[in-house]
Design a protein around this motif. Sequence first.
Motif, mmCIF file in Angstrom:
data_model
loop_
_atom_site.group_PDB
_atom_site.id
_atom_site.type_symbol
_atom_site.label_atom_id
_atom_site.label_comp_id
_atom_site.label_asym_id
_atom_site.label_seq_id
_atom_site.Cartn_x
_atom_site.Cartn_y
_atom_site.Cartn_z
ATOM 1 N N LEU A 245 0.820 -1.328 0.011
ATOM 2 C CA LEU A 245 -0.003 -0.117 -0.029
ATOM 3 C C LEU A 245 0.681 1.356 -0.029
ATOM 4 O O LEU A 245 0.634 2.250 -0.809
ATOM 5 N N GLY B 210 2.004 2.692 -3.126
ATOM 6 C CA GLY B 210 1.236 3.172 -3.982
ATOM 7 C C GLY B 210 0.454 2.472 -4.747
ATOM 8 O O GLY B 210 -0.350 2.776 -5.543
ATOM 9 N N ASP B 211 0.137 1.209 -4.357
ATOM 10 C CA ASP B 211 -0.817 0.261 -4.869
ATOM 11 C C ASP B 211 -1.867 0.085 -4.116
ATOM 12 O O ASP B 211 -1.917 0.261 -2.851
ATOM 13 N N ALA B 212 -3.079 -0.369 -4.859
ATOM 14 C CA ALA B 212 -4.434 -0.434 -4.148
ATOM 15 C C ALA B 212 -4.629 -1.615 -3.296
ATOM 16 O O ALA B 212 -4.074 -2.642 -3.837
ATOM 17 N N LYS C 50 -9.232 3.821 -6.413
ATOM 18 C CA LYS C 50 -8.254 4.285 -7.295
ATOM 19 C C LYS C 50 -7.414 5.387 -6.785
ATOM 20 O O LYS C 50 -6.083 5.612 -6.960
ATOM 21 N N LYS D 89 -6.376 4.364 -2.480
ATOM 22 C CA LYS D 89 -5.647 3.061 -2.339
ATOM 23 C C LYS D 89 -6.026 2.350 -1.216
ATOM 24 O O LYS D 89 -5.524 0.841 -1.342
ATOM 25 N N ALA E 1 -6.830 -3.541 -7.876
ATOM 26 C CA ALA E 1 -6.260 -3.737 -6.488
ATOM 27 C C ALA E 1 -6.288 -5.038 -6.122
ATOM 28 O O ALA E 1 -6.734 -6.007 -6.629
#
Length: 221
Positions: free
Chosen positions: A43, A46-48, A118, A121, A150
């Motif tokens: 997370l 920067g990822d969901a 989006k 996140k 995600a």
Amino acid sequence: MRKNIDRFLTSKAFIFFLYRFIRIYSWTFRFKVENEKEWMDYLKNGDAVLLCAWHQQFFSAIRHFQNYKVFNPIIMISQSKDGEIIAGIAKRSGWHPVRGSSSKGGKKALKKMITDLKETKLAVHIADGPKGPSGIVKPGAIRLANAANAVIVPFSVSAEKAWYFNSWDKFLLPKPFSKVFLRFGEMIKFDRVKDRDIFERQRMRLEEVMLPALRSELNRH
């Protein structure tokens, strides 16, 4: 009379009282959190992430989930009167409720969840809520994760000592001062697909991963 009761139960004063009561009550829990670091690192990169739980167990995680408010996380909550109360508590806990469910306002709420996930996140989804049936993962979790690119992180809660309500989900309420275990599963990433059979296999896969934790609690009850 009924309208007056409903008005009181959804009033800001009552919701604030209930929020404070939940905080005080849940502070008696002795938490043990497992396998949180992997998805938190994902997370922070920067990822969901979409956290998924059963309706039976989510209440017990509220206190710990306040730690995530820095991410402006989102959660879908039904448009019912009960949902109004839960949404008020969620707001005070640092979560941003999106109102809707599979029975009412679901399509609009899902679109809003996708847009917000989006951006922020982090979201949580009750896999079988708000009315069940218990232990059946509804397709919204897969659709949301696929559309927002995600990963899904299932989580479960158990307690050394707990009460179980006579409700459709056998709602779990840890007893005061009980040790409470919050366990996060491995990250699951499903490819976005159009084929209905493949999508159904994805839904069933998530259900298979999540069911053991629910069955364990039901067996204890």
